[in-house]
Scaffold this motif. Structure first.
Motif, PDB file in Angstrom:
ATOM      1  N   ALA A 185      46.475  91.185 -11.706  1.00 60.95           N
ATOM      2  CA  ALA A 185      46.347  91.947 -10.455  1.00 60.95           C
ATOM      3  C   ALA A 185      45.309  91.310  -9.546  1.00 60.95           C
ATOM      4  O   ALA A 185      45.483  91.246  -8.321  1.00 60.95           O
ATOM      5  N   ALA A 186      44.209  90.807 -10.134  1.00 62.78           N
ATOM      6  CA  ALA A 186      43.187  90.129  -9.339  1.00 62.78           C
ATOM      7  C   ALA A 186      43.738  88.861  -8.703  1.00 62.78           C
ATOM      8  O   ALA A 186      43.453  88.537  -7.543  1.00 62.78           O
ATOM      9  N   PHE A 187      44.555  88.117  -9.465  1.00 63.39           N
ATOM     10  CA  PHE A 187      45.176  86.886  -8.938  1.00 63.39           C
ATOM     11  C   PHE A 187      46.044  87.184  -7.726  1.00 63.39           C
ATOM     12  O   PHE A 187      46.017  86.461  -6.723  1.00 63.39           O
ATOM     13  N   ASP A 188      46.808  88.268  -7.806  1.00 67.08           N
ATOM     14  CA  ASP A 188      47.690  88.623  -6.688  1.00 67.08           C
ATOM     15  C   ASP A 188      46.896  88.915  -5.424  1.00 67.08           C
ATOM     16  O   ASP A 188      47.276  88.484  -4.318  1.00 67.08           O
ATOM     17  N   VAL A 189      45.791  89.642  -5.564  1.00 63.98           N
ATOM     18  CA  VAL A 189      45.043  90.031  -4.371  1.00 63.98           C
ATOM     19  C   VAL A 189      44.169  88.882  -3.858  1.00 63.98           C
ATOM     20  O   VAL A 189      43.879  88.795  -2.658  1.00 63.98           O
ATOM     21  N   MET A 190      43.750  87.985  -4.743  1.00 62.50           N
ATOM     22  CA  MET A 190      42.932  86.846  -4.295  1.00 62.50           C
ATOM     23  C   MET A 190      43.696  85.921  -3.358  1.00 62.50           C
ATOM     24  O   MET A 190      43.099  85.230  -2.532  1.00 62.50           O
ATOM     25  N   ARG A 191      45.012  85.860  -3.489  1.00 66.87           N
ATOM     26  CA  ARG A 191      45.814  84.980  -2.639  1.00 66.87           C
ATOM     27  C   ARG A 191      46.093  85.576  -1.272  1.00 66.87           C
ATOM     28  O   ARG A 191      46.665  84.912  -0.398  1.00 66.87           O
ATOM     29  N   ALA A 192      45.696  86.835  -1.048  1.00 66.13           N
ATOM     30  CA  ALA A 192      45.960  87.487   0.234  1.00 66.13           C
ATOM     31  C   ALA A 192      44.942  87.047   1.288  1.00 66.13           C
ATOM     32  O   ALA A 192      43.766  86.803   0.983  1.00 66.13           O
TER      33      ALA A 192
ATOM     34  N   TRP B 251      34.854  90.196  -3.477  1.00 64.81           N
ATOM     35  CA  TRP B 251      34.892  90.800  -4.821  1.00 64.81           C
ATOM     36  C   TRP B 251      35.090  92.305  -4.748  1.00 64.81           C
ATOM     37  O   TRP B 251      35.737  92.901  -5.618  1.00 64.81           O
ATOM     38  N   GLY B 252      34.553  92.941  -3.723  1.00 64.47           N
ATOM     39  CA  GLY B 252      34.766  94.376  -3.550  1.00 64.47           C
ATOM     40  C   GLY B 252      36.233  94.695  -3.300  1.00 64.47           C
ATOM     41  O   GLY B 252      36.774  95.673  -3.846  1.00 64.47           O
ATOM     42  N   VAL B 253      36.880  93.843  -2.482  1.00 63.01           N
ATOM     43  CA  VAL B 253      38.313  94.021  -2.220  1.00 63.01           C
ATOM     44  C   VAL B 253      39.116  93.827  -3.497  1.00 63.01           C
ATOM     45  O   VAL B 253      40.027  94.605  -3.806  1.00 63.01           O
ATOM     46  N   VAL B 254      38.768  92.804  -4.267  1.00 70.59           N
ATOM     47  CA  VAL B 254      39.490  92.533  -5.516  1.00 70.59           C
ATOM     48  C   VAL B 254      39.316  93.681  -6.504  1.00 70.59           C
ATOM     49  O   VAL B 254      40.282  94.147  -7.125  1.00 70.59           O
ATOM     50  N   THR B 255      38.082  94.154  -6.652  1.00 73.12           N
ATOM     51  CA  THR B 255      37.818  95.246  -7.596  1.00 73.12           C
ATOM     52  C   THR B 255      38.585  96.500  -7.216  1.00 73.12           C
ATOM     53  O   THR B 255      39.176  97.175  -8.076  1.00 73.12           O
ATOM     54  N   HIS B 256      38.585  96.830  -5.930  1.00 68.47           N
ATOM     55  CA  HIS B 256      39.302  98.022  -5.474  1.00 68.47           C
ATOM     56  C   HIS B 256      40.796  97.885  -5.730  1.00 68.47           C
ATOM     57  O   HIS B 256      41.443  98.826  -6.216  1.00 68.47           O
ATOM     58  N   ALA B 257      41.352  96.727  -5.451  1.00 69.66           N
ATOM     59  CA  ALA B 257      42.782  96.517  -5.654  1.00 69.66           C
ATOM     60  C   ALA B 257      43.144  96.547  -7.132  1.00 69.66           C
ATOM     61  O   ALA B 257      44.186  97.106  -7.519  1.00 69.66           O
ATOM     62  N   VAL B 258      42.305  95.957  -7.981  1.00 66.97           N
ATOM     63  CA  VAL B 258      42.574  95.965  -9.423  1.00 66.97           C
ATOM     64  C   VAL B 258      42.525  97.387  -9.960  1.00 66.97           C
ATOM     65  O   VAL B 258      43.357  97.788 -10.788  1.00 66.97           O
TER      66      VAL B 258
ATOM     67  N   LEU C 188      33.026  83.161  -3.789  1.00 64.39           N
ATOM     68  CA  LEU C 188      34.450  83.436  -3.957  1.00 64.39           C
ATOM     69  C   LEU C 188      35.209  83.177  -2.667  1.00 64.39           C
ATOM     70  O   LEU C 188      36.318  82.623  -2.681  1.00 64.39           O
ATOM     71  N   ARG C 189      34.607  83.561  -1.539  1.00 62.32           N
ATOM     72  CA  ARG C 189      35.268  83.328  -0.261  1.00 62.32           C
ATOM     73  C   ARG C 189      35.479  81.826  -0.034  1.00 62.32           C
ATOM     74  O   ARG C 189      36.560  81.391   0.394  1.00 62.32           O
ATOM     75  N   ALA C 190      34.453  81.051  -0.324  1.00 61.43           N
ATOM     76  CA  ALA C 190      34.568  79.601  -0.143  1.00 61.43           C
ATOM     77  C   ALA C 190      35.641  79.023  -1.062  1.00 61.43           C
ATOM     78  O   ALA C 190      36.436  78.161  -0.654  1.00 61.43           O
ATOM     79  N   LEU C 191      35.677  79.496  -2.301  1.00 58.88           N
ATOM     80  CA  LEU C 191      36.686  79.006  -3.239  1.00 58.88           C
ATOM     81  C   LEU C 191      38.087  79.372  -2.772  1.00 58.88           C
ATOM     82  O   LEU C 191      39.005  78.537  -2.810  1.00 58.88           O
ATOM     83  N   LEU C 192      38.278  80.587  -2.308  1.00 60.91           N
ATOM     84  CA  LEU C 192      39.599  81.033  -1.874  1.00 60.91           C
ATOM     85  C   LEU C 192      40.061  80.255  -0.651  1.00 60.91           C
ATOM     86  O   LEU C 192      41.248  79.906  -0.542  1.00 60.91           O
ATOM     87  N   HIS C 193      39.143  79.982   0.259  1.00 56.15           N
ATOM     88  CA  HIS C 193      39.516  79.179   1.431  1.00 56.15           C
ATOM     89  C   HIS C 193      39.916  77.766   1.006  1.00 56.15           C
ATOM     90  O   HIS C 193      40.905  77.214   1.524  1.00 56.15           O
ATOM     91  N   ARG C 194      39.165  77.175   0.077  1.00 58.63           N
ATOM     92  CA  ARG C 194      39.483  75.815  -0.362  1.00 58.63           C
ATOM     93  C   ARG C 194      40.831  75.762  -1.073  1.00 58.63           C
ATOM     94  O   ARG C 194      41.647  74.862  -0.821  1.00 58.63           O
ATOM     95  N   LEU C 195      41.092  76.747  -1.949  1.00 61.97           N
ATOM     96  CA  LEU C 195      42.366  76.762  -2.660  1.00 61.97           C
ATOM     97  C   LEU C 195      43.538  76.975  -1.706  1.00 61.97           C
ATOM     98  O   LEU C 195      44.608  76.390  -1.882  1.00 61.97           O
ATOM     99  N   HIS C 196      43.298  77.794  -0.695  1.00 62.29           N
ATOM    100  CA  HIS C 196      44.361  78.034   0.287  1.00 62.29           C
ATOM    101  C   HIS C 196      44.662  76.773   1.084  1.00 62.29           C
ATOM    102  O   HIS C 196      45.836  76.453   1.358  1.00 62.29           O
ATOM    103  N   GLU C 197      43.616  76.039   1.467  1.00 68.29           N
ATOM    104  CA  GLU C 197      43.817  74.826   2.262  1.00 68.29           C
ATOM    105  C   GLU C 197      44.398  73.687   1.431  1.00 68.29           C
ATOM    106  O   GLU C 197      45.083  72.804   1.957  1.00 68.29           O
TER     107      GLU C 197
END
Length: 283
Positions: free
Chosen positions: A68-75, A85-92, A19-28
């Protein structure tokens, strides 16, 4: 679940590393990456399925949890976290709780996140309960003090002083509103003596209401006598017990209301003033 990036490297977004790799790629990639990337759509479908049970627990649709997961994944904090995933679960989870509280409190999710707002209970209609509101709500409960207690019998010097001060203020109130001073003093003192003997305002009211002898000695009309009793002892009906009209002047003075506050009570002032007898004769 593995998907291949444009470089051919697999991304298993079900794990925190993937997930971290995917989020970095989408951000870039840029602001439209989430809209056009097929893996982004898959990760959102996975999030909706992952948090479906949590959403239903709080009365929400699974896609509300995915949003809610989408919002926190972009942070940025999610991308750099040790366990994305732990951060996403807690935020959701927090968002679902806030959504549920917001719906219950009839306010926005943003307001429901604030402790001083979420501390309130959900609003209730008066018809939601089988029993009438005055039967169970403490704000509507009021009873006379136990006449067997020392304080109510005037056993202490402080209690006697307070009672005497309340009686004098009551006399001053009637005098200011047009009652002859000697009638106001005699009437208030007689009611106070009867109240001290009987020990209950409602019982004292009923006893004095039928006391034609006392009214004859004061030489006032029945309307003036009734107004005197209602003003001093309060309205006798139980439905008025917790209201200002049901407490009466004597009780209001004893619990600390000053004379100037009583003079701002338009209903009380009007009742006393209109019933004022003429000086020395029956009205």
């Amino acid at each position: 679940m593995k998907n291949h990036t444009p470089t051919g490297e697999p991304e298993d977004f079900t794990t925190s590393e993937g997930l971290r790799a995917l989020l970095h790629r989408l951000h870039e990639t840029g602001p439209h990456a989430w809209e056009h990337d097929p893996i982004a759509r898959e990760v959102m479908a996975y999030a909706a399925d992952k948090y479906a049970a949590l959403a239903r627990k709080h009365g929400l649709d699974p896609w509300e949890a995915a949003s809610a997961a989408f919002d926190v994944m972009r942070a940025r904090a999610t991308r750099t976290a040790d366990d994305p995933w732990g951060v996403v679960t807690h935020a959701v989870r927090i968002t679902c709780i806030a959504e549920e509280r917001g719906q219950g409190l009839l306010c926005s999710t943003h307001q429901a996140r604030r402790p001083h707002v979420s501390a309130f209970h959900d609003p209730e209609r008066l018809s939601d309960r089988e029993n009438p509101l005055p039967d169970y709500h403490p704000a509507f409960h009021y009873t006379d003090a136990d006449p067997t207690e020392d304080a109510s019998l005037g056993g202490s010097e402080e209690a006697c002083t307070s009672a005497g001060s309340a009686m004098e203020d009551a006399i001053a109130l009637f005098t200011l509103l047009g009652w002859p001073p000697h009638i106001a003093r005699a009437g208030v003192e007689h009611v106070c003596q009867a109240l001290a003997l009987i020990g209950n305002r409602r019982s004292a009211y009923e006893t004095l209401r039928r006391d034609k002898h006392s009214r004859a000695l004061l030489d006032i009309s029945a309307d003036a006598w009734t107004a005197l009793l209602k003003a001093l002892l309060g309205h006798p009906h139980p439905s008025y017990a917790a209201t200002i009209a049901g407490r009466g002047v004597l009780l209001r003075l004893l619990i600390g209301e000053p004379l100037r506050v009583l003079l701002r009570d338009d209903d009380l002032v009007l009742m006393i003033a209109l019933a004022a007898p003429s000086d020395g004769s029956r009205s």
